[in-house]
Design an enzyme around this catalytic site. Sequence first.
Site, short mmCIF file in Angstrom:
data_model
loop_
_atom_site.label_atom_id
_atom_site.label_comp_id
_atom_site.label_asym_id
_atom_site.label_seq_id
_atom_site.Cartn_x
_atom_site.Cartn_y
_atom_site.Cartn_z
N SER A 84 0.63 -1.34 0.12
CA SER A 84 0.17 -0.03 0.01
C SER A 84 0.90 1.15 -0.11
CB SER A 84 -1.06 -0.10 1.08
OG SER A 84 -1.61 1.25 1.14
N HIS A 96 -1.32 -1.27 -4.32
CA HIS A 96 -2.32 -0.97 -3.50
C HIS A 96 -2.44 0.71 -3.40
CE1 HIS A 96 -6.05 -1.88 -1.20
NE2 HIS A 96 -5.94 -0.90 -0.45
N ASP A 129 -4.78 3.54 -1.70
CA ASP A 129 -5.99 3.93 -0.92
C ASP A 129 -6.32 5.24 -1.23
OD1 ASP A 129 -6.14 1.66 0.89
OD2 ASP A 129 -4.33 2.01 1.24
N MET A 184 -8.58 8.32 -0.15
CA MET A 184 -9.26 8.76 0.97
C MET A 184 -9.93 10.26 0.89
SD MET A 184 -7.45 6.75 4.28
CE MET A 184 -5.92 8.25 4.22
N HIS A 212 -8.58 1.27 -4.10
CA HIS A 212 -9.40 0.97 -2.85
C HIS A 212 -9.92 2.32 -2.76
CE1 HIS A 212 -9.69 0.03 1.58
NE2 HIS A 212 -10.99 -0.02 0.89
N MET A 222 -12.10 4.59 -0.54
CA MET A 222 -12.71 4.97 0.81
C MET A 222 -13.17 6.26 0.71
SD MET A 222 -9.91 3.21 3.37
CE MET A 222 -8.37 3.65 2.37
N MET A 261 -11.32 -5.82 5.30
CA MET A 261 -10.63 -4.70 6.11
C MET A 261 -10.56 -5.49 7.37
SD MET A 261 -9.91 -2.11 4.43
CE MET A 261 -9.23 -1.23 5.83
N ASP A 285 -6.56 -6.52 4.00
CA ASP A 285 -5.98 -5.24 4.12
C ASP A 285 -5.92 -4.51 5.65
OD1 ASP A 285 -5.06 -2.53 3.94
OD2 ASP A 285 -6.60 -1.97 2.71
#
Length: 209
Positions: A9, A34, A36, A38, A67, A69, A138, A176
């Site tokens: 990540s 990966h 993330d 956000m 991913h 979020m 998660m 994750d």
Amino acid sequence: MENRILAPSLLSADFSNLGAAVKLIEEKNGGAVHIDVMDGKFVPEISYGQPVVKSLRPCTKLPFDVHLMVDQAAQQIESFAKQGADWITFHIENSPDAQQIIDHIHSLGKKAGISIKPKTPVSAIEHLLKKVDIVLVMTVEPGFGGQALIPECLDKVTQLCALRENLGADYKISVDGGINEKTIDAAIKAGSDILVSGSAFFSGRLVWE
């Protein structure tokens, strides 16, 4: 490690040199990057968005595991696909239109993933399991790196393995959160196919052969 993928990540990488972080993932046998995303709404912090994905895309041929979020994930799908995402995962907790989002991701030629937070049961996504390519479990509360894995969350991985066989589905199971040199064996034993690691990978503690 056969048939399993490590997806480091970037959330735990040096943000001042993400290109080098991607190269390190290649050098250390990572199978995906990966990413993330956000937005400060679905989770408290803000990370990075489409321009970062676009700038990193020429750095590697590894798949970008994005991913989301974020709130309003449906509005972000096309732009992330356009900028280089290969796998796009969103959360069931704020996506009442999950089936439409999955269909949209597939229409763009990308793999669709669905994610569940630690308090969300597998039953919340069971009706979608034959539709998705990836299920992301998660194993910490989303939004912050460096947390300790919640062991009970690995029970969901075992449950998803059984459901995959019973349903005749072919999704990959990703985990994750808190995946490090001490917890990775338990995650593999539970049945995980994709292992997301941030702090442990970029600190050099987790070695992937």
